[in-house]
Each structure stands twice: as structure tokens, then as C-alpha cells.
Design a protein around this motif. Structure first.
Motif, PDB file in Angstrom:
ATOM      1  N   ALA A  88     103.582  58.123  32.725  1.00  0.00           N
ATOM      2  CA  ALA A  88     103.909  57.090  33.296  1.00  0.00           C
ATOM      3  C   ALA A  88     103.623  56.075  33.423  1.00  0.00           C
ATOM      4  N   ALA A  89     103.185  54.902  33.107  1.00  0.00           N
ATOM      5  CA  ALA A  89     102.278  53.963  32.759  1.00  0.00           C
ATOM      6  C   ALA A  89     101.793  52.979  34.071  1.00  0.00           C
ATOM      7  N   SER A  90     102.543  53.288  35.289  1.00  0.00           N
ATOM      8  CA  SER A  90     102.273  53.234  36.517  1.00  0.00           C
ATOM      9  C   SER A  90     101.392  54.080  37.141  1.00  0.00           C
ATOM     10  N   ALA A  91     101.330  55.396  36.481  1.00  0.00           N
ATOM     11  CA  ALA A  91      99.832  56.131  37.035  1.00  0.00           C
ATOM     12  C   ALA A  91      98.949  56.882  36.113  1.00  0.00           C
ATOM     13  N   SER A  92      99.001  55.604  34.941  1.00  0.00           N
ATOM     14  CA  SER A  92      97.991  55.847  34.006  1.00  0.00           C
ATOM     15  C   SER A  92      96.495  54.631  34.152  1.00  0.00           C
ATOM     16  N   LEU A  93      96.558  53.751  34.775  1.00  0.00           N
ATOM     17  CA  LEU A  93      95.343  52.820  34.931  1.00  0.00           C
ATOM     18  C   LEU A  93      94.422  54.179  35.211  1.00  0.00           C
ATOM     19  N   SER A  94      94.266  54.774  35.868  1.00  0.00           N
ATOM     20  CA  SER A  94      93.478  55.881  37.506  1.00  0.00           C
ATOM     21  C   SER A  94      92.944  56.366  35.414  1.00  0.00           C
ATOM     22  N   LEU A  95      93.625  57.265  34.658  1.00  0.00           N
ATOM     23  CA  LEU A  95      92.932  57.881  33.451  1.00  0.00           C
ATOM     24  C   LEU A  95      92.586  56.633  32.302  1.00  0.00           C
ATOM     25  N   VAL A  96      91.826  55.781  32.716  1.00  0.00           N
ATOM     26  CA  VAL A  96      91.031  54.889  31.996  1.00  0.00           C
ATOM     27  C   VAL A  96      90.023  54.389  32.726  1.00  0.00           C
ATOM     28  N   ARG A  97      90.661  54.476  34.089  1.00  0.00           N
ATOM     29  CA  ARG A  97      89.177  53.571  35.105  1.00  0.00           C
ATOM     30  C   ARG A  97      88.118  53.841  34.450  1.00  0.00           C
ATOM     31  N   PRO A  98      87.782  55.661  34.792  1.00  0.00           N
ATOM     32  CA  PRO A  98      86.629  56.048  34.332  1.00  0.00           C
ATOM     33  C   PRO A  98      86.056  55.446  32.989  1.00  0.00           C
ATOM     34  N   VAL A  99      86.598  55.544  32.162  1.00  0.00           N
ATOM     35  CA  VAL A  99      86.216  54.637  30.773  1.00  0.00           C
ATOM     36  C   VAL A  99      85.866  53.246  31.031  1.00  0.00           C
ATOM     37  N   GLY A 100      86.013  52.479  31.639  1.00  0.00           N
ATOM     38  CA  GLY A 100      85.897  51.497  32.078  1.00  0.00           C
ATOM     39  C   GLY A 100      84.309  51.358  32.883  1.00  0.00           C
TER      40      GLY A 100
END
Length: 306
Positions: A88-100
Motif C-alpha cells: 500500500a502506498a501509504s505504508a511504503s514510505l518507511s521502506l524507502v527512508r533508510p535508503v534516503g
């Protein structure tokens, strides 16, 4: 972090392509967006080929070193988006933040701790991540779809990270506390509304008229400066500084902007005026990079070779 659902190959108008090739193409757009914004000259108050703007801790070499350090991370944003396409898009931000975070650390190592591209990493990283998610679901990229995807990823971000926090830890959070301006988070959550409304229409119109890209982007920059609630300006100069820049940009636009016979001279004078006032519209600079990136994609049609 890689999600369990790995989707490959990716879909584009050219058929099926390996993930690596598609990620490389999108990463090249992100990298060029940073460099295009950097080289654009003259940019009022900002680092460019003319000077260091209203900055004493960074110059062209600092930004070039930063861009080189960031470049290897762009494909990673796309790949993670592809792997997490069905989360789900709303749950995906936390998955990419470590790479950021890792990308930011690479930037800071290259610049001896100077924040050159934090805003660019946030915005272009989200766009690359969103593009990977779309392609992972077999959806061709358009500007509208990509902006909508980023907006869906960032749903609730402003409430969670600006309104709900007690202590302001960053300049953006302090500006929100004082002025209620939501900055880069709000722009992403809106699907880059400022870029879509104030920048891309100008860019498209001038491109169809055959204007060279440097003049196009400088005219776009003036249009953005005339309306953007730039958190960097608010942080440095308060409401008076922001209003000064807006009024100056609007006056130049009324006179034809950089497309006027003496437009570039007036833009250089604008630069000098902001340097004298220690004003730097860094948030608007990020919007120039976003504009250039989004302009690579069609408004409605399927993704075409650029």
C-alpha cells in the motif's frame, strides 16, 4: 530494505525491459535534474556558475562533489519502488527512508558535512521510488500518475511529522511552527502542486516555442519565486524576506522576465540584491530540479523514449 514482492521485468511503451536498464534511465534523469539546476545561471541568491549566491560554506565544487556522491543511489530508489510495488502506498514510505538516510550520509561525507542536496534527495528520491512502484505494477509513467503516486505515498506526512511533533528539530520544522508553511513535505504530499501549476505550464509553452532550455528554466524560476512559500527564505529573512523575493520576481515577470531584451541583466541584479540581503531560495531551487525531471514525461500519454 527490499520488499518481498519483486516485480520484473518492468513495463514501458517500448515493451519489456530489465529492471536495471529502466532504473538506470530514471536515475540518469534524476542526476541530470540536479546538475541542470546547479548550472542554471544566474539564479538569485543561489550557487551557480556566476557566484556562490548568499552562501559562505558551499560553492560549485561542493555541489558537484555532492552530486557525484548521490548519483549511485538513484537506481536504488527505483529498484526498491519496483520491489514494493504492491505494498500500500501509504505504508511504503518507511521502506524507502533508510535508503534516503544512507544517500544523505554519502552526500555529507562528500561535502564535509555541508547540506547541499537534502531537499533534492527527498524529492527526486520520492519521484524515483514512485516511478519504480508504477512500473512494477505495469503502469506507464505520466506526470499526473507519478505526482499522484508520490501524493499517495506521502498521505498524512505533514500531520505526522510537522503537526504532531513537539520539539522542532530542523529548520523546516521551525518554519512550520512559526509560519505554518509545510515545505518539502507538503509539496510532496500535494503531488508537487506548485510545480504542476506554476512551473510545468510555463516550461511546456516555452519549449513548444523553441526557446533554449536555459532561458526556459530561468523564466520558470521567476514564476516559482513569485508564488512559492520558500522555507529557506522564511528561515533566513522571515516573512519580509519571502515577500521581498516574491515582489521582485513579479515585477520582473511584468517586464517580460528573462525573455525581455535586458532580462538576463535584470536577473543578475536580482541575484546581487538577494546576496546583499543574505537570502537564498533553496526550496525553489529544488522545485526547478523537480520541474526538469517531470518534464521528461508526457502529460497523459504512455512513457515515450526521450
Amino acid at each position: 530494505m527490499i520488499c518481498a514482492q519483486s516485480i520484473s521485468p518492468l513495463t514501458s511503451s517500448a515493451g519489456y525491459e530489465p529492471l536495471e536498464r529502466t532504473a538506470s534511465a530514471l536515475a540518469a534523469y534524476a542526476d541530470r535534474a540536479l546538475l541542470t539546476e546547479l548550472m542554471l545561471t544566474p539564479k538569485p541568491g543561489l550557487v551557480d556558475r556566476r557566484n556562490c549566491g548568499a552562501h559562505h560554506d558551499m560553492d560549485m565544487h561542493t555541489f558537484l562533489a555532492s552530486a557525484r556522491a548521490i548519483a549511485p543511489w538513484w537506481p536504488r530508489f527505483v529498484e526498491i519502488g519496483n520491489s514494493c510495488a504492491y505494498i500500500a502506498a501509504s505504508a511504503s514510505l518507511s521502506l524507502v527512508r533508510p535508503v534516503g538516510v544512507l544517500c544523505e550520509q554519502a552526500m555529507l561525507r562528500a561535502t564535509d558535512g555541508v547540506n547541499t542536496h537534502k531537499g533534492g534527495i527527498f524529492s527526486l528520491g520520492l519521484l524515483c521510488f514512485g516511478a519504480g512502484r508504477l512500473l512494477g505494477r505495469g503502469i506507464s509513467i505520466t506526470r499526473e500518475r507519478l505526482c499522484d503516486e508520490v501524493a499517495s505515498i506521502c498521505v498524512g506526512l505533514v500531520d505526522r511529522e510537522l503537526k504532531a511533533r513537539g520539539e522542532a528539530r530542523t529548520a523546516g520544522e521551525r518554519v512550520f511552527r512559526r509560519y505554518g508553511v509545510v515545505g518539502a513535505r507538503g509539496e510532496a504530499a500535494s503531488g508537487y502542486a506548485t510545480v504542476r501549476e506554476a512551473a510545468l505550464p510555463v516550461y511546456d509553452q516555452l519549449r513548444s516555442s523553441g526557446i533554449n532550455e536555459e532561458l526556459m528554466l530561468l523564466q520558470v524560476l521567476l514564476n516559482l519565486l513569485a508564488v512559492n512559500n520558500d522555507t529557506n527564505l522564511l528561515s533566513r529573512g522571515g516573512g519580509a524576506g519571502r515577500d521581498y523575493v516574491r515582489a521582485y520576481a513579479r515585477r520582473l515577470l511584468e517586464e517580460g522576465g528573462v525573455l525581455a531584451p535586458d532580462g538576463l541583466r535584470k536577473m543578475a541584479a536580482f541575484d546581487d540584491a538577494l546576496i546583499a540581503r543574505h537570502l537564498s531560495p533553496g526550496g525553489t531551487a529544488d522545485l526547478i530540479g523537480i520541474t526538469w525531471f517531470l518534464a521528461r514525461f508526457p502529460i497523459h500519454e504512455a512513457l515515450e523514449a526521450q
